[in-house]
Scaffold this motif. Structure first.
Motif, PDB file in Angstrom:
ATOM      1  N   THR A  38      29.750 -16.522 -31.783  1.00  0.00           N
ATOM      2  CA  THR A  38      30.229 -17.415 -32.833  1.00  0.00           C
ATOM      3  C   THR A  38      29.048 -18.052 -33.558  1.00  0.00           C
ATOM      4  N   GLU A  39      28.017 -18.407 -32.809  1.00  0.00           N
ATOM      5  CA  GLU A  39      26.812 -18.978 -33.425  1.00  0.00           C
ATOM      6  C   GLU A  39      26.222 -18.036 -34.475  1.00  0.00           C
ATOM      7  N   VAL A  40      26.159 -16.747 -34.163  1.00  0.00           N
ATOM      8  CA  VAL A  40      25.558 -15.811 -35.116  1.00  0.00           C
ATOM      9  C   VAL A  40      26.396 -15.719 -36.386  1.00  0.00           C
ATOM     10  N   ILE A  41      27.726 -15.816 -36.263  1.00  0.00           N
ATOM     11  CA  ILE A  41      28.586 -15.783 -37.448  1.00  0.00           C
ATOM     12  C   ILE A  41      28.338 -17.007 -38.321  1.00  0.00           C
ATOM     13  N   ILE A  42      28.328 -18.178 -37.694  1.00  0.00           N
ATOM     14  CA  ILE A  42      28.122 -19.427 -38.433  1.00  0.00           C
ATOM     15  C   ILE A  42      26.780 -19.409 -39.157  1.00  0.00           C
ATOM     16  N   LYS A  43      25.726 -19.047 -38.450  1.00  0.00           N
ATOM     17  CA  LYS A  43      24.388 -19.081 -39.049  1.00  0.00           C
ATOM     18  C   LYS A  43      24.211 -17.989 -40.099  1.00  0.00           C
ATOM     19  N   ALA A  44      24.848 -16.844 -39.883  1.00  0.00           N
ATOM     20  CA  ALA A  44      24.759 -15.769 -40.880  1.00  0.00           C
ATOM     21  C   ALA A  44      25.436 -16.199 -42.178  1.00  0.00           C
ATOM     22  N   GLN A  45      26.619 -16.801 -42.075  1.00  0.00           N
ATOM     23  CA  GLN A  45      27.321 -17.262 -43.271  1.00  0.00           C
ATOM     24  C   GLN A  45      26.536 -18.348 -43.987  1.00  0.00           C
ATOM     25  N   ARG A  46      25.982 -19.278 -43.234  1.00  0.00           N
ATOM     26  CA  ARG A  46      25.203 -20.361 -43.843  1.00  0.00           C
ATOM     27  C   ARG A  46      23.953 -19.839 -44.544  1.00  0.00           C
ATOM     28  N   SER A  47      23.461 -18.695 -44.090  1.00  0.00           N
ATOM     29  CA  SER A  47      22.257 -18.113 -44.681  1.00  0.00           C
ATOM     30  C   SER A  47      22.577 -17.158 -45.826  1.00  0.00           C
ATOM     31  N   GLY A  48      23.847 -17.041 -46.157  1.00  0.00           N
ATOM     32  CA  GLY A  48      24.242 -16.233 -47.301  1.00  0.00           C
ATOM     33  C   GLY A  48      24.524 -14.774 -47.007  1.00  0.00           C
ATOM     34  N   PHE A  49      24.585 -14.402 -45.738  1.00  0.00           N
ATOM     35  CA  PHE A  49      24.895 -13.022 -45.393  1.00  0.00           C
ATOM     36  C   PHE A  49      26.400 -12.775 -45.521  1.00  0.00           C
ATOM     37  N   ILE A  50      26.757 -11.529 -45.778  1.00  0.00           N
ATOM     38  CA  ILE A  50      28.153 -11.158 -46.011  1.00  0.00           C
ATOM     39  C   ILE A  50      28.798 -10.716 -44.702  1.00  0.00           C
ATOM     40  N   VAL A  51      29.871 -11.405 -44.319  1.00  0.00           N
ATOM     41  CA  VAL A  51      30.559 -11.154 -43.049  1.00  0.00           C
ATOM     42  C   VAL A  51      31.960 -10.624 -43.322  1.00  0.00           C
ATOM     43  N   THR A  52      32.368  -9.630 -42.551  1.00  0.00           N
ATOM     44  CA  THR A  52      33.728  -9.097 -42.673  1.00  0.00           C
ATOM     45  C   THR A  52      34.230  -8.675 -41.295  1.00  0.00           C
ATOM     46  N   GLU A  53      35.449  -8.133 -41.239  1.00  0.00           N
ATOM     47  CA  GLU A  53      36.056  -7.681 -39.983  1.00  0.00           C
ATOM     48  C   GLU A  53      36.447  -6.215 -40.077  1.00  0.00           C
ATOM     49  N   MET A  76      31.036 -23.271 -23.061  1.00  0.00           N
ATOM     50  CA  MET A  76      31.139 -22.847 -24.458  1.00  0.00           C
ATOM     51  C   MET A  76      31.539 -24.014 -25.357  1.00  0.00           C
ATOM     52  N   PHE A  77      32.452 -24.845 -24.871  1.00  0.00           N
ATOM     53  CA  PHE A  77      32.885 -25.997 -25.666  1.00  0.00           C
ATOM     54  C   PHE A  77      31.723 -26.958 -25.889  1.00  0.00           C
ATOM     55  N   MET A  78      30.899 -27.165 -24.891  1.00  0.00           N
ATOM     56  CA  MET A  78      29.754 -28.061 -25.045  1.00  0.00           C
ATOM     57  C   MET A  78      28.766 -27.512 -26.069  1.00  0.00           C
ATOM     58  N   GLU A  79      28.565 -26.194 -26.055  1.00  0.00           N
ATOM     59  CA  GLU A  79      27.679 -25.619 -27.074  1.00  0.00           C
ATOM     60  C   GLU A  79      28.318 -25.676 -28.462  1.00  0.00           C
ATOM     61  N   MET A  80      29.623 -25.548 -28.518  1.00  0.00           N
ATOM     62  CA  MET A  80      30.327 -25.685 -29.781  1.00  0.00           C
ATOM     63  C   MET A  80      30.092 -27.068 -30.377  1.00  0.00           C
ATOM     64  N   MET A  81      30.137 -28.099 -29.521  1.00  0.00           N
ATOM     65  CA  MET A  81      29.892 -29.463 -29.981  1.00  0.00           C
ATOM     66  C   MET A  81      28.432 -29.651 -30.433  1.00  0.00           C
ATOM     67  N   LYS A  82      27.516 -29.018 -29.715  1.00  0.00           N
ATOM     68  CA  LYS A  82      26.112 -29.075 -30.144  1.00  0.00           C
ATOM     69  C   LYS A  82      25.947 -28.445 -31.523  1.00  0.00           C
ATOM     70  N   MET A  83      26.633 -27.340 -31.732  1.00  0.00           N
ATOM     71  CA  MET A  83      26.568 -26.679 -33.037  1.00  0.00           C
ATOM     72  C   MET A  83      27.196 -27.554 -34.110  1.00  0.00           C
ATOM     73  N   ARG A  84      28.306 -28.176 -33.772  1.00  0.00           N
ATOM     74  CA  ARG A  84      29.013 -29.035 -34.740  1.00  0.00           C
ATOM     75  C   ARG A  84      28.148 -30.189 -35.189  1.00  0.00           C
ATOM     76  N   PHE A  85      27.312 -30.723 -34.292  1.00  0.00           N
ATOM     77  CA  PHE A  85      26.488 -31.880 -34.640  1.00  0.00           C
ATOM     78  C   PHE A  85      25.017 -31.518 -34.897  1.00  0.00           C
ATOM     79  N   GLY A  86      24.778 -30.243 -35.170  1.00  0.00           N
ATOM     80  CA  GLY A  86      23.468 -29.829 -35.631  1.00  0.00           C
ATOM     81  C   GLY A  86      22.409 -29.660 -34.551  1.00  0.00           C
ATOM     82  N   LEU A  87      22.813 -29.612 -33.288  1.00  0.00           N
ATOM     83  CA  LEU A  87      21.834 -29.545 -32.207  1.00  0.00           C
ATOM     84  C   LEU A  87      21.450 -28.104 -31.850  1.00  0.00           C
ATOM     85  N   LEU A  88      22.093 -27.116 -32.483  1.00  0.00           N
ATOM     86  CA  LEU A  88      21.708 -25.727 -32.289  1.00  0.00           C
ATOM     87  C   LEU A  88      21.114 -25.110 -33.545  1.00  0.00           C
ATOM     88  N   ASP A  89      20.850 -25.948 -34.559  1.00  0.00           N
ATOM     89  CA  ASP A  89      20.282 -25.454 -35.827  1.00  0.00           C
ATOM     90  C   ASP A  89      18.828 -25.033 -35.630  1.00  0.00           C
TER      91      ASP A  89
END
Length: 236
Positions: A184-199, A223-236
């Protein structure tokens, strides 16, 4: 099942494996056979994640049998996320396909992902019916998709299955997750970086041997704890 086609780009197939001595031989044999049909330039990277059984020995023997296969060994078990990361960091080809060593994601089931990667940067495989999932695991899967939609606006059918990437993605994003949240992290960061994501459609196959170490409350909590870190910018 998708029909064979020709992939015009070079391909790395990354396969993390932990206690998969019974599944690797068939998986690798079929992957080599099917990859040779669609690609003239490919490699298969098995990452043995500190398996206590014969997984490492089996993987080494497969590398001797097939010139396209190479093996990386973790001395200790580091978990799926870090095994995946090791494979990604050592991939040399233009396109990377990630499947796991349990043989539930056969290479030939990922043709639709590899077709779509031509015009995209990241393709997410989504599963057919997960017929052997317990009610608890199905609830966790649905709940997870709801949470990542609420927190990150991701609206996909599946984020935890096979994935195909352009290697250039990892020149721009830094992966930090150490739990199965990594895909999930790779999807979020790829989208934020302007990469094109599909299924793209993939398939769900039952395990023939062994058992999964995922799908439990302990993993879900991490996983939930890492999700929260991502939500609050701690995995950027």
């Amino acid at each position: 099942m998708a029909k064979a086609f020709k992939l015009d780009e070079s391909l790395s197939v990354v396969i993390p494996a932990y206690k998969e001595e019974g599944n690797l031989p068939g998986l690798i044999k079929d992957t080599v056979k099917d990859a040779r049909k669609i690609s003239k330039d490919f490699e298969i990277i098995i990452v043995n994640d500190g398996s206590p059984d014969r997984t490492g020995e089996v993987a080494d023997n497969l590398a001797k049998a097939y010139k396209e296969v190479r093996v990386i060994h973790h001395k200790k078990n580091k978990g799926l996320a870090l095994a995946w990361r090791t494979g990604i960091q050592n991939a040399k080809k233009d396109v990377i396909l990630y499947i796991e060593g349990d043989n539930q994601q056969p290479f030939k089931d990922q043709y639709e992902l590899l077709k779509k990667i031509k015009d995209h940067d990241l393709v997410l495989g989504y599963r057919s019916e997960r017929f052997d999932y317990t009610f608890f695991r199905k609830c966790m899967s649905v709940g997870y998709l709801i949470l990542i939609f609420i927190f990150f606006g991701l609206k996909y059918k599946d984020v935890g299955w096979s994935q195909a990437y352009r290697r250039k993605i990892f020149d721009k994003i830094e992966m930090k997750s150490v739990t199965p949240f990594f895909d999930t992290e790779v999807i979020i960061k790829a989208q934020r970086s302007g990469f094109i994501v599909t299924e793209a459609r993939s398939y769900y196959r039952s395990r023939k041997t062994g058992f999964t170490s995922l799908g439990n409350l302990r993993t879900a909590y991490k996983m939930f704890m890492e999700m929260m870190k991502m939500r609050f910018g701690l995995l950027d």
